[in-house]
Design an enzyme around this catalytic site. Structure first.
Site, mmCIF file in Angstrom:
data_model
loop_
_atom_site.group_PDB
_atom_site.id
_atom_site.type_symbol
_atom_site.label_atom_id
_atom_site.label_comp_id
_atom_site.label_asym_id
_atom_site.label_seq_id
_atom_site.Cartn_x
_atom_site.Cartn_y
_atom_site.Cartn_z
ATOM 1 N N LYS A 117 0.828 -1.217 0.000
ATOM 2 C CA LYS A 117 0.000 0.000 0.000
ATOM 3 C C LYS A 117 0.859 1.263 0.000
ATOM 4 O O LYS A 117 0.450 2.282 -0.554
ATOM 5 C CB LYS A 117 -0.994 -0.013 1.166
ATOM 6 C CG LYS A 117 -2.089 -1.063 0.949
ATOM 7 C CD LYS A 117 -3.439 -0.719 1.533
ATOM 8 C CE LYS A 117 -4.484 -1.691 0.997
ATOM 9 N NZ LYS A 117 -5.751 -1.694 1.704
ATOM 10 N N LYS A 199 -4.040 -10.079 -6.618
ATOM 11 C CA LYS A 199 -5.351 -10.385 -6.022
ATOM 12 C C LYS A 199 -6.424 -9.401 -6.485
ATOM 13 O O LYS A 199 -6.120 -8.237 -6.797
ATOM 14 C CB LYS A 199 -5.256 -10.453 -4.495
ATOM 15 C CG LYS A 199 -5.521 -9.167 -3.779
ATOM 16 C CD LYS A 199 -5.777 -9.355 -2.291
ATOM 17 C CE LYS A 199 -6.033 -7.958 -1.722
ATOM 18 N NZ LYS A 199 -6.807 -7.872 -0.533
ATOM 19 N N LYS A 202 -10.963 -4.299 -4.300
ATOM 20 C CA LYS A 202 -12.032 -3.349 -4.623
ATOM 21 C C LYS A 202 -11.502 -1.976 -4.989
ATOM 22 O O LYS A 202 -12.207 -1.185 -5.607
ATOM 23 C CB LYS A 202 -13.077 -3.280 -3.503
ATOM 24 C CG LYS A 202 -12.582 -3.036 -2.100
ATOM 25 C CD LYS A 202 -13.766 -2.929 -1.141
ATOM 26 C CE LYS A 202 -13.683 -3.842 0.076
ATOM 27 N NZ LYS A 202 -12.509 -3.668 0.921
#
Ligand code: AQP
Length: 336
Positions: A117, A199, A202
């Protein structure tokens, strides 16, 4: 949640960072209702975790309601399980501070989600992003949860929660139960439809990469049709060499219960177009009733708020007792 103290506890949470994807559903949410008879389950919309990435306040508020409605639509029964919003129970952040003082900088630096992230949001590598796993440990340990049903991407965080619990218990005496990650045997990591080695997320910028639980039939069929596969045209389960096809087969396996061998036979010589259509159609058939329930629940805001309010009251009552114990153990003054 029944107050049957002999049952073990389950905790899990989901961030209101967007409509849930098929990955969130298969890897986590769809499994949560299956546990509610055997365990005392506590499920939370973890809005505090969502703040580790910049959020528009109005959108976050809206998505928090939507996430709660989606949990109920997925089969979580508020008469059996607690459902609440994380920020409504201050114990999570209070416990998080104590746990942070029992967590090493080096441990947090090794977390792959932090690395991923930070790379994705280089302009906002904030302290919350770094200490996210400590808050997650607090979410779990505040209820002395034995089982934490998550997708495989969260395994490292649950392991850290165990290490923190172990260290605290060693330093201050037996306090926390050792939590375990409950990872589904199939579907623990649903991959992006556009980059099947990554992966499904969203927050992916490419909307063709994910199926959202609220996608309509046309969008679901279109996205599967565009799913990246390979050029050899053989339907065979081989994650390493055929990640795209294997991902589609994994989804089909979850919703039809057919084994990979059976799927290979079913689509022998048929080509990817037929497989994609079959997968899209079984996904739509599964999601349609969830969507209908979701729309009904979301339109009854009074009901939703009642469930969330009752959930947070019970969550506070339970976790406050544990926090008092922790405060006593670390030496904080408590008046009689
Ligand atoms: N692709 C996936 N396959 C299987 N399980 C998944 N989970 C997430 N993606 C997949 C599981 O869903 C639960 C809730 O996840 P989260 O929303 O709290 O955070 P996340 O893991 O960071 O999910 P996203 O979709 O990737 O969100 P963003 O894009 O906001 O970061 C967890 O149990 C997770 O394992």
């Amino acid at each position: 949640m029944e107050s049957n103290n002999t049952k073990q506890k389950v905790f899990s949470g989901i961030q209101p960072t967007g409509t849930f994807t098929l990955g969130n559903y298969i890897g986590a949410v769809r499994n949560w209702p299956l546990l509610q008879d055997e365990y005392d389950c506590i499920y939370s919309v973890v809005d505090q975790h969502a703040l580790t990435v910049r959020q528009d306040p109005a959108t976050l508020r809206k998505r928090t309601y939507e996430a709660a409605a989606m949990l109920l639509a997925s089969g979580i029964d508020p008469d059996k399980s607690l459902v609440f919003i994380q920020s409504h129970n201050p114990v999570h952040s209070q416990l998080s501070w104590i746990l942070a003082c029992n967590t090493q900088f080096g441990e947090l630096s090794r977390m792959t989600q932090f690395k991923d992230k930070s790379a994705k949001h280089p302009d906002n590598v904030n302290g919350g992003l770094f200490t996210y796993p400590v808050l997650m440990a607090a979410d779990i340990l505040a209820y002395n949860a034995h089982q934490v049903p998550v997708g495989v991407d969260q395994k490292q965080h649950v392991e850290l929660a165990r290490n923190i619990a172990q260290r605290f218990n060693a330093n201050y005496g037996e306090t926390f139960v050792m939590p375990e990650a409950l990872i589904p045997k199939v579907g623990a990591k649903i991959m992006s439809l556009q980059e099947p080695t990554k992966k499904m997320s969203k927050s992916d910028e490419n909307p063709n990469a994910f199926i959202l639980l609220l996608d309509d039939e046309a969008a679901i069929m279109r996205k599967f049709k565009r799913a990246v596969t390979d050029s050899d045209g053989v339907v065979k389960y081989d994650v390493e060499n055929k990640p795209g096809v294997s991902n589609l087969m994994g989804i089909y396996n979850v919703f039809t219960g057919k084994s990979f061998e059976e799927i290979e036979k079913e689509f022998d010589g048929a080509g990817y177009g037929v497989l994609k259509e079959a997968v899209g159609s079984c996904v739509y058939q599964t999601l349609k009733p969830v969507q209908d329930r979701y729309n009904a629940i979301l339109s009854d805001k009074a009901y939703l708020e009642k469930v969330l309010k009752e959930g947070s009251e019970k969550a506070i009552a339970y976790s406050q007792r544990l926090l008092n114990k922790v405060y006593r153990k670390v030496g904080f003054v408590q008046f009689k």
